[in-house]
Design a protein around this motif. Structure first.
Motif, short mmCIF file in Angstrom:
data_model
loop_
_atom_site.label_atom_id
_atom_site.label_comp_id
_atom_site.label_asym_id
_atom_site.label_seq_id
_atom_site.Cartn_x
_atom_site.Cartn_y
_atom_site.Cartn_z
N SER A 58 28.00 -3.01 7.84
CA SER A 58 27.81 -1.81 7.01
C SER A 58 26.33 -1.40 7.06
N LYS A 60 24.56 0.84 5.88
CA LYS A 60 23.81 1.24 4.69
C LYS A 60 23.01 0.08 4.10
N ASP A 79 29.82 0.18 10.40
CA ASP A 79 30.44 1.06 9.40
C ASP A 79 29.34 2.01 8.98
N HIS A 199 38.29 -0.62 -0.18
CA HIS A 199 37.01 -1.29 -0.47
C HIS A 199 36.80 -1.17 -1.97
N SER A 202 31.00 -4.18 -4.43
CA SER A 202 29.99 -4.96 -3.71
C SER A 202 29.52 -6.11 -4.60
N GLY A 239 31.87 -6.16 0.71
CA GLY A 239 31.83 -6.53 -0.70
C GLY A 239 31.57 -7.98 -1.03
N GLU A 274 33.86 -4.59 6.87
CA GLU A 274 32.61 -3.84 6.77
C GLU A 274 31.57 -4.63 5.97
N GLY A 276 28.12 -5.97 4.65
CA GLY A 276 26.73 -5.52 4.68
C GLY A 276 25.83 -6.60 4.13
N ARG A 277 25.88 -6.74 2.80
CA ARG A 277 24.98 -7.65 2.09
C ARG A 277 25.06 -9.09 2.61
N ARG A 313 16.47 -2.23 -6.68
CA ARG A 313 17.63 -2.93 -7.24
C ARG A 313 17.44 -3.38 -8.69
N TYR A 317 20.12 -1.70 -11.09
CA TYR A 317 21.28 -2.56 -11.44
C TYR A 317 20.86 -3.77 -12.27
N TYR A 374 19.97 -3.47 0.92
CA TYR A 374 19.74 -2.48 -0.14
C TYR A 374 18.32 -2.60 -0.70
N1 LLP Z 1 32.16 -0.45 2.95
C1 LLP Z 1 32.04 0.52 2.03
C2 LLP Z 1 33.00 1.62 2.04
C3 LLP Z 1 31.00 0.47 1.08
O1 LLP Z 1 30.91 1.43 0.16
C4 LLP Z 1 30.08 -0.61 1.08
C5 LLP Z 1 29.00 -0.69 0.11
C6 LLP Z 1 30.25 -1.60 2.08
C7 LLP Z 1 31.29 -1.50 2.98
C8 LLP Z 1 29.32 -2.78 2.19
O2 LLP Z 1 29.42 -3.59 1.07
P1 LLP Z 1 28.68 -5.00 1.02
O3 LLP Z 1 29.35 -5.91 2.02
O4 LLP Z 1 27.26 -4.79 1.35
O5 LLP Z 1 28.88 -5.44 -0.38
N2 LLP Z 1 23.03 -0.67 -3.56
C9 LLP Z 1 23.90 -1.65 -4.17
C10 LLP Z 1 25.14 -1.90 -3.32
C11 LLP Z 1 25.89 -0.65 -3.00
C12 LLP Z 1 27.09 -0.90 -2.12
C13 LLP Z 1 27.64 0.37 -1.61
N3 LLP Z 1 28.77 0.23 -0.74
C14 LLP Z 1 23.11 -2.93 -4.42
O6 LLP Z 1 21.93 -2.97 -4.10
O7 LLP Z 1 23.64 -3.90 -4.96
#
Ligand code: LLP
Length: 421
Positions: A58, A60, A79, A199, A202, A239, A274, A276-277, A313, A317, A374
């Protein structure tokens, strides 16, 4: 698991002392570990070994081109949620056939860009977006592979600002609308349903809500197949949470993968993920320099040269990041309670409140741990502070992978209107 450790009393990233990077790049600066990125990518890929699985990192979470290139070389797809992220992923060498496009507000231009490259899948989030995608694809003589993102109405737990799977959230199509929308796809030109996407949020440490959402979504896949839809993929989003501090105990990737094996067993579906973190989070730190101590009647402020514009962050949050001194404290170093704050003119510009830390003298440097996801991507130039720099380490080498802009670069897009000249 990461590669930031004290060696000879100084905090290192792999084999590079962080002081050396701060001397060369100034502070604040983000530092990423290639070894940690690679390790995390391999742990995730290994956990799903033998399954038909696309690991679409991911973007982002951390979209630096060098980070993306590193992950591309580990076989990750991407993603993306904007045309900009799509361009980054392609520029980093991630093949279009391994890219999925998520997000509630794709523009027609972004759809066209993605169609022209032939991406793996569009994760579509509304009937209106579906109609627009059909239109754009027909104009281009293409067929868009579509997975509808469904809203399973399952609470993910964790911080409400990063929960996305409840009925009131803007994400996904309402659960009850999904079957009708799949029927609509059959009648629309230029779009073809290939799967279902979900999804729910996160930083999720407990697999229970994920399992509930995934089982519900698999039920939908079965219903849709029964109704004659030839679905071959399921996208289970990202997530998975990471440990930010002692005592955090999120489910490990192996348990997550086992759960997904169980829920998808025997269905012959390609599983798209997907993450990311879990890949980038513990692969990065942000280094800052302590500027001043400011005693107040009931507390001591430790003012540093990084602000909420550099690491959002905590302000957004109330997130916790461990703070480590670059020079390892000794058992004699006194412990002090600090409110660690930045220079920004906002009360939310606070990284930690009443945090017990080994005494940090003005001029000393600190590392904010677990800032690889992030972190830099959320940074801004608020208060006309230059966008934070980024460095990538690989073994005993390091390179600046995003320069800090000069003041001239910061203002170069701003022009005086002729009536003010
Ligand atoms: N897929 C979708 C559709 C998403 O919206 C996200 C994260 C991911 C995958 C990746 O999720 P992960 O594996 O990273 O949890 N800025 C916030 C987190 C926002 C997450 C947004 N979407 C933070 O710093 O905690």
């Amino acid at each position: 698991m990461h590669h930031f450790d004290y060696k000879g009393g100084r905090l290192h990233c792999e084999d590079v002392p962080l002081h050396e990077i701060a001397d060369a790049a100034g502070t604040p600066v983000y530092v990423y570990s290639t070894a940690t990125l690679r390790r995390h990518a391999r742990v995730i890929a290994g956990a799903f070994e033998g399954m038909d699985c696309l690991i679409a990192y991911s973007v982002k979470a951390n979209s630096n081109l060098a980070v993306l290139r590193t992950l591309a070389s580990e076989g990750c797809g991407a993603d993306v949620v904007s045309g900009g992220e799509l361009r980054r992923a392609l520029a980093a060498g991630i093949p279009a056939a391994r890219i999925v496009f998520s997000g509630v507000g794709k523009t027609r231009d972004e759809m066209a860009l993605a169609l022209s490259h032939g991406i793996h899948q569009f994760n579509v989030e509304s009937a209106a977006e579906l109609a627009a995608l059909s239109d754009v694809a027909v104009q281009m003589g293409k067929t868009a592979p579509v997975a509808l993102r469904v809203n399973p109405d399952v609470a993910a737990g964790g911080h409400p600002n990063i929960s996305t799977g409840k009925a009131g959230d803007k994400f996904g199509v309402p659960w009850g609308d999904a079957p009708g929308l799949y029927d609509r796809i059959k009648t629309l030109p230029g779009v073809e349903a290939v799967g279902v996407d979900v999804h729910i949020g996160s930083q999720i440490g407990d697999l229970g809500p994920m399992r509930a959402a995934f089982e519900k979504t698999i039920g939908l896949v079965k219903t849709l197949r029964g109704a004659g839809h030839d679905l071959t993929r399921i996208d289970l989003g990202g997530g998975l949470g990471i440990p930010y501090q002692d005592g955090d105990d999120p489910a490990p990737p192996s348990d997550y993968a086992q759960m997904i094996r169980e829920v998808t067993e025997g269905l012959g579906l390609q599983v798209v993920l997907e993450p990311g973190r879990v890949i980038a989070g513990n692969a990065g730190v942000m280094i800052a320099t302590a500027l001043y101590h400011k005693p107040a009647p009931d507390r001591t402020f430790l003012i540093i040269d990084a602000g909420m514009n550099d690491l959002m962050r905590p302000a957004l949050y109330q997130a916790h990041h461990d703070i480590l001194a670059l020079d390892q404290p000794t058992p004699e170093t006194p412990m002090v309670s600090y409110d660690v704050v930045g220079p920004i003119c906002e009360s939310t510009d606070k990284f930690a409140a009443t945090r017990m830390l080994p005494e940090i003298a003005p001029g000393a440097r600190v590392a904010f741990m677990s800032a690889g996801a992030y972190g830099a991507v959320l940074a801004s130039q608020y208060n006309t502070r230059p966008l934070v720099a980024e460095v990538l380490v690989d073994g005993d080498k390091f390179a600046m992978v995003r320069q800090r802009p000069s003041f001239e670069q910061i203002i170069e897009l701003e022009k005086m209107p002729d009536w003010l000249d």
